[in-house]
Design an enzyme around this catalytic site. Structure first.
Site, PDB file in Angstrom:
ATOM      1  N   CYS A 212       0.782  -0.974   0.024  1.00 49.02           N
ATOM      2  CA  CYS A 212      -0.052   0.019  -0.030  1.00 49.02           C
ATOM      3  C   CYS A 212       0.917   1.353   0.000  1.00 49.02           C
ATOM      4  CB  CYS A 212      -0.959  -0.013   1.176  1.00 49.02           C
ATOM      5  SG  CYS A 212      -1.783  -1.426   1.239  1.00 49.02           S
ATOM      6  N   ALA A 213       1.383   1.314  -1.292  1.00 46.55           N
ATOM      7  CA  ALA A 213       2.911   2.181  -1.233  1.00 46.55           C
ATOM      8  C   ALA A 213       2.629   3.729  -1.267  1.00 46.55           C
ATOM      9  CB  ALA A 213       3.390   1.887  -2.293  1.00 46.55           C
ATOM     10  N   PRO A 215       1.995   7.760  -0.939  1.00 50.55           N
ATOM     11  CA  PRO A 215       2.481   8.335  -1.961  1.00 50.55           C
ATOM     12  C   PRO A 215       3.998   7.939  -2.264  1.00 50.55           C
ATOM     13  CG  PRO A 215       2.760   9.579   0.085  1.00 50.55           C
ATOM     14  CD  PRO A 215       2.204   8.556   0.436  1.00 50.55           C
ATOM     15  N   ASN A 217       6.495   7.491  -0.003  1.00 48.12           N
ATOM     16  CA  ASN A 217       7.663   7.930   0.860  1.00 48.12           C
ATOM     17  C   ASN A 217       8.313   6.782   1.641  1.00 48.12           C
ATOM     18  OD1 ASN A 217       6.792  10.419   0.476  1.00 48.12           O
ATOM     19  ND2 ASN A 217       5.718  10.601   2.480  1.00 48.12           N
ATOM     20  N   LYS A 218       7.768   5.635   1.752  1.00 45.72           N
ATOM     21  CA  LYS A 218       8.489   4.482   2.510  1.00 45.72           C
ATOM     22  C   LYS A 218       9.059   3.748   1.367  1.00 45.72           C
ATOM     23  CE  LYS A 218       5.505   3.848   6.640  1.00 45.72           C
ATOM     24  NZ  LYS A 218       4.499   5.105   6.265  1.00 45.72           N
ATOM     25  N   ASP A 263      -5.177  -3.497  -6.718  1.00 41.60           N
ATOM     26  CA  ASP A 263      -5.771  -4.071  -5.111  1.00 41.60           C
ATOM     27  C   ASP A 263      -4.630  -5.107  -4.653  1.00 41.60           C
ATOM     28  OD1 ASP A 263      -7.102  -4.479  -3.076  1.00 41.60           O
ATOM     29  OD2 ASP A 263      -9.028  -5.114  -4.201  1.00 41.60           O
ATOM     30  N   ASP A 292       2.019  -1.503   5.129  1.00 39.43           N
ATOM     31  CA  ASP A 292       1.651  -0.313   5.924  1.00 39.43           C
ATOM     32  C   ASP A 292       0.236   0.143   5.402  1.00 39.43           C
ATOM     33  OD1 ASP A 292       2.316   2.021   7.610  1.00 39.43           O
ATOM     34  OD2 ASP A 292       2.151   3.169   5.909  1.00 39.43           O
ATOM     35  N   CYS A 342      -0.139   4.046  11.372  1.00 30.70           N
ATOM     36  CA  CYS A 342      -0.264   5.166  11.998  1.00 30.70           C
ATOM     37  C   CYS A 342      -1.237   5.557  12.975  1.00 30.70           C
ATOM     38  CB  CYS A 342       0.260   6.458  11.137  1.00 30.70           C
ATOM     39  SG  CYS A 342      -1.335   6.467   9.987  1.00 30.70           S
TER      40      CYS A 342
END
Length: 422
Positions: A212-213, A215, A217-218, A263, A292, A342
């Site tokens: 679930c990448a 935007p 950042n990770k 998905d 994430d 988060c």
């Protein structure tokens, strides 16, 4: 904060406050000069009439920490700009006021005039307000006016750009972001999110899936950690999100990432011929998987307004479990799966870990190293040994280990790591 129990007053207070530190992720693929930041702060110090600069230091080579302004204060200007709660929260983190967030502005203001920034805590301020707002509001900072009422409200179009140049938030955090550097050299990123990358510990030649990448950042952090030599697949559900991941990679100078709109609850298929053909992927395809996933986001700070309901929170575990099941399938035997959120709810954190350990006998919980956050919550499905292996970021006291204050004053976050044995 109605979703928290009455005895969670400490957590409620913590969530409504801005973190006292700003963290930047430094791109190790590009040249970085810390003097750029120092010179920027010197220029700001003159505007604030102080000679003392905020403290800044490297926590690790890829993580730069910036503290608040010491002993600085400004008298209120007397003219109020009303902004929505999201904009107010951003100002407290060190942002300027952008035009879409402005709700009210007096008619007699002049360009360049100093104004006080207030956040609307009730959401009742009608856009275009001319008089003083009498609803619940919170002072969040002071700045210089860059746009007039005609620019903000009278053109019949959605305004854009900086409406108020913030000079000092109420939090005393410096108003600074990655734009002071060339594109891609640094990225504003919450500290636990950076820690999540450290736990993944991407290496050259590894095959890695970020489920679930967006935007990105990770994703880009993993690429940078591998010296842009891993094979990283980044998924998210919509073409717009996949495009955002690609844009992030371009900005960061990353080339080892391939992004797909897909998905991730359907990312594994026995019929797939290999990862090079795109999703879905065969079982046992990836050395490491980062999940994430979607969550209630209750760890974000500061939260001046939150309308999430218990029913909404309870809905997240179902998609989290679907994603987790796919992550287990595509992970290689001996590989590492990192799960992060988060949010602060045990249902989405310790609860998911306990469920996964029962549901998938092939999984073993391992220490989410480097361990810098607190332990998991007690009496939420994990024993003390398991609690000590996960990381929970928040204000809670930890009887099992001492936590450095820097890791207790970012956002609410959770990290767990697993390995697959069969």
């Amino acid at each position: 904060m109605e979703v928290l129990e009455d005895n969670d007053n400490n957590m409620k207070a913590w969530l409504t406050q801005a973190p006292k530190l700003t963290t930047f992720r430094v791109n190790k693929l590009k040249r970085f000069e810390v003097d750029v930041l120092k010179n920027f702060l010197i220029a700001q110090s003159k505007e604030l009439d102080t000679t003392e600069l905020p403290e800044f230091y490297f926590l690790r080579p890829d993580c730069l920490v910036l503290g608040p302004w010491p002993a600085v204060s400004l008298k209120k200007a007397g003219k109020e700009v009303i902004v929505d709660a999201l904009c107010a929260a951003a100002v407290l983190r060190g942002a300027h006021v952008f035009a879409p967030g402005v709700m009210g502005l007096p008619v007699n203001c002049q360009l360049g005039e100093r104004v006080d920034i207030y956040g609307d805590l009730e959401g009742h301020c009608k856009r275009g307000l001319k008089v003083e707002y009498t609803g619940r509001k919170l002072y969040v900072g002071t700045g210089y006016l860059k746009m007039l009422r005609a620019d903000l409200f009278d053109n019949g179009i959605q305004p854009s750009g900086i409406a108020v140049h913030t000079i000092l938030p109420a939090s005393k955090l410096p108003v600074v972001n990655e734009t002071i550097y060339s594109k891609g050299e640094v990225l504003l990123q919450n500290l636990p999110s950076i820690v999540c990358g450290w736990v993944m510990d991407a290496k050259p030649n590894e095959c890695i899936l970020d489920m679930c990448a967006a935007p990105g950042n990770k994703t880009t952090h993993l690429a940078e950690m591998s010296n842009d030599q891993a094979t990283i697949i980044a998924l998210d559900k919509t073409p717009q999100k996949a495009a955002k991941i690609r844009e992030s990679c371009d900005i960061q100078g990353v080339t080892c990432v391939t992004a797909y709109a897909f998905d991730s609850t359907k990312c594994c298929s026995e019929d797939s011929i290999g990862i090079n053909s795109g999703p879905p992927f065969p079982p046992n395809s990836f050395d490491k998987v980062l999940l994430d996933g979607p969550c209630s986001g209750l760890g974000q700070r500061p939260q001046l307004v939150n309308k999430i309901t218990p029913k909404m929170i309870s809905s997240y575990k179902f998609v989290q479990r679907k994603l987790f099941a796919e992550a287990v399938k595509v992970l290689k035997v001996g590989g590492k799966l990192v799960y992060s959120t988060c949010t602060i709810t045990d249902e989405e954190n310790e609860g998911i870990v306990a469920w996964a350990l029962e549901k998938f006998p092939c999984l073993t919980l391992i220490p989410a190293e480097p361990i810098v956050g607190g332990t998991g919550l007690p009496n939420k499905g994990l024993n003390d040994t398991q609690r000590s292996m996960v990381q929970r970021f928040g204000p809670e006291d930890n009887e099992l280990r001492k936590v450095d204050p820097i890791y207790r004053d970012s956002i609410g976050f959770f990290i767990a790591a697993f390995t697959k044995s069969s």
